[in-house]
Design an enzyme around this catalytic site. Structure first.
Site, PDB file in Angstrom:
ATOM      1  N   ASP A  81      38.329  34.135  43.305  1.00  0.00           N
ATOM      2  CA  ASP A  81      38.449  35.591  43.389  1.00  0.00           C
ATOM      3  C   ASP A  81      37.061  36.258  43.457  1.00  0.00           C
ATOM      4  O   ASP A  81      36.115  35.826  42.793  1.00  0.00           O
ATOM      5  CB  ASP A  81      39.195  36.030  42.101  1.00  0.00           C
ATOM      6  CG  ASP A  81      39.732  37.427  42.158  1.00  0.00           C
ATOM      7  OD1 ASP A  81      40.146  37.870  43.240  1.00  0.00           O
ATOM      8  OD2 ASP A  81      39.752  38.084  41.087  1.00  0.00           O
ATOM      9  N   HIS A  82      36.962  37.338  44.237  1.00  0.00           N
ATOM     10  CA  HIS A  82      35.723  38.148  44.332  1.00  0.00           C
ATOM     11  C   HIS A  82      34.460  37.303  44.444  1.00  0.00           C
ATOM     12  O   HIS A  82      33.506  37.464  43.676  1.00  0.00           O
ATOM     13  CB  HIS A  82      35.603  39.082  43.118  1.00  0.00           C
ATOM     14  CG  HIS A  82      36.594  40.193  43.128  1.00  0.00           C
ATOM     15  ND1 HIS A  82      36.536  41.259  44.014  1.00  0.00           N
ATOM     16  CD2 HIS A  82      37.713  40.399  42.378  1.00  0.00           C
ATOM     17  CE1 HIS A  82      37.560  42.072  43.801  1.00  0.00           C
ATOM     18  NE2 HIS A  82      38.300  41.577  42.815  1.00  0.00           N
ATOM     19  N   GLY A 184      40.946  47.468  36.207  1.00  0.00           N
ATOM     20  CA  GLY A 184      41.043  47.921  34.815  1.00  0.00           C
ATOM     21  C   GLY A 184      42.104  48.987  34.620  1.00  0.00           C
ATOM     22  O   GLY A 184      42.775  49.413  35.562  1.00  0.00           O
ATOM     23  N   HIS A 213      44.509  44.731  44.839  1.00  0.00           N
ATOM     24  CA  HIS A 213      43.740  44.403  43.626  1.00  0.00           C
ATOM     25  C   HIS A 213      44.003  45.477  42.579  1.00  0.00           C
ATOM     26  O   HIS A 213      44.544  46.528  42.874  1.00  0.00           O
ATOM     27  CB  HIS A 213      42.241  44.356  43.955  1.00  0.00           C
ATOM     28  CG  HIS A 213      41.822  43.080  44.611  1.00  0.00           C
ATOM     29  ND1 HIS A 213      41.022  42.157  43.979  1.00  0.00           N
ATOM     30  CD2 HIS A 213      42.115  42.565  45.825  1.00  0.00           C
ATOM     31  CE1 HIS A 213      40.832  41.129  44.787  1.00  0.00           C
ATOM     32  NE2 HIS A 213      41.487  41.353  45.918  1.00  0.00           N
ATOM     33  N   ASN A 235      47.031  41.299  42.426  1.00  0.00           N
ATOM     34  CA  ASN A 235      46.151  40.698  41.423  1.00  0.00           C
ATOM     35  C   ASN A 235      46.272  41.412  40.076  1.00  0.00           C
ATOM     36  O   ASN A 235      46.178  42.647  40.023  1.00  0.00           O
ATOM     37  CB  ASN A 235      44.689  40.813  41.871  1.00  0.00           C
ATOM     38  CG  ASN A 235      44.373  39.987  43.094  1.00  0.00           C
ATOM     39  OD1 ASN A 235      45.268  39.438  43.721  1.00  0.00           O
ATOM     40  ND2 ASN A 235      43.109  39.908  43.435  1.00  0.00           N
ATOM     41  N   THR A 238      43.630  42.687  33.749  1.00  0.00           N
ATOM     42  CA  THR A 238      43.437  43.441  32.504  1.00  0.00           C
ATOM     43  C   THR A 238      44.651  43.396  31.573  1.00  0.00           C
ATOM     44  O   THR A 238      44.499  43.214  30.353  1.00  0.00           O
ATOM     45  CB  THR A 238      43.091  44.908  32.824  1.00  0.00           C
ATOM     46  OG1 THR A 238      41.960  44.911  33.700  1.00  0.00           O
ATOM     47  CG2 THR A 238      42.764  45.690  31.567  1.00  0.00           C
TER      48      THR A 238
END
Ligand code: G3H
Ligand code: ZN
Length: 288
Positions: A81-82, A184, A213, A235, A238
């Site tokens: 990821d990322h 978040g 995301h 995705n 959090t």
């Protein structure tokens, strides 16, 4: 029949559901998520950011997934990821990851295209089955509970026509777009721009699947609308972190338990409940 990573997303597109990517950095989290995925017969994606996989270990992440796949017969997609550099992509590929998210969204447009295309070609040389995700737009926030407002400016949103150009020029299999989502959970309720998503879906359908995301904290009705309008991978991080952390803190505060396999169980189950709800919401139960 065993489907390849790319075929899992094609199936989700044909049948109109989304596969959850659950971010992890420990073996406990993988174990807890697998328990739920097996119960619901759902395909599952484990996401590991650069930081998460530096902690867990890339080879260890792959071996754990292979062990669970053998043991349960459930398909597991392991996504880097990322990932911000070709070196980090190569490290994940060499370890055995079957999915890559190259995040060039902080680069200028042409540089993002150049680097993403390079990564797509690198992945194809490793295996034609590796699914690659690109990203366009600016994703605000970080994967934690943010006790303030996270500003999402109009220029952060992904332009649908540019996303179509990006897919055509890079050859990515998946496209992460910004439509009001952020990483978040902040004090403001997210408001997804479903109209903009629908425009992207019209242009990308059959060319790349669309990824959302920042799946934490988005109300269920907006998640449902996003799946109806083309989102095929969501995705979530959090909400998992918060469930695990808050429950573990409570257990440790309230008991003198020192045995990890005893004090971890409630936190794993609390996180598993979040995953259970997401899989049901995303419509991927019984799709493995
Ligand atoms: O790549 C991971 C995610 O986009 C997770 O976002 O922490 O808001 O759930 P989240
Ligand atoms: Zn993300």
């Amino acid at each position: 029949m065993n489907l390849s990573t790319k075929q899992h997303f094609q199936k989700a597109e044909r049948e109109g559901y989304a596969i959850g990517q659950f971010n992890v950095s420990t073996a406990d989290q993988i174990k807890a998520i697998m328990k739920v995925a097996v119960k619901l017969k759902s395909p599952v994606i484990f996401g590991t950011s650069e930081g998460e996989r530096d902690f867990l270990g890339v080879r260890e992440a792959v071996k754990l997934c292979e062990a669970y796949e053998e043991e349960t017969g459930l398909p597991i997609i392991l996504n880097a990821d990322h990932t911000k550099s070709a070196d980090k992509v190569e490290e994940a590929l060499k370890a055995g990851y079957n999915s890559i998210h190259f995040d060039g969204s902080e680069l200028d447009y042409e540089e993002n295209i150049k680097q993403t295309k390079y990564v797509v070609q690198m992945c194809a040389r490793f295996s034609p089955d590796i699914s690659v995700e690109g990203e366009l737009g600016h994703l605000a926030g970080v994967s934690k509970i943010i006790k303030e407002k996270v500003e999402i400016k109009p220029e952060y949103y992904t332009d649908p026509a540019q996303a179509a150009d990006f897919v055509a020029r890079t050859g990515v299999d998946r496209m992460a777009i910004i439509i009001g989502n952020s990483h978040g959970i902040s004090i403001d309720e997210p408001k997804l721009d479903i109209e903009r998503l629908a425009q992207s879906y019209t242009l990308l359908k059959g060319k790349a699947v669309i990824v959302l995301h920042g799946g934490s904290g988005i109300p269920d009705d907006q998640i449902q609308a996003s799946i109806q309008n083309g989102i095929r991978k969501i995705n979530v991080n959090t909400e998992l972190r918060a469930a695990f952390h808050d429950t573990l803190k409570k257990v440790l505060d309230e008991t003198d338990e020192t045995t990890p396999y005893k004090y971890l169980v409630s936190a794993m189950d609390a996180m598993g409940n979040v995953v259970d709800n997401k899989i049901m919401l995303f419509g991927s139960a019984n799709k493995a």
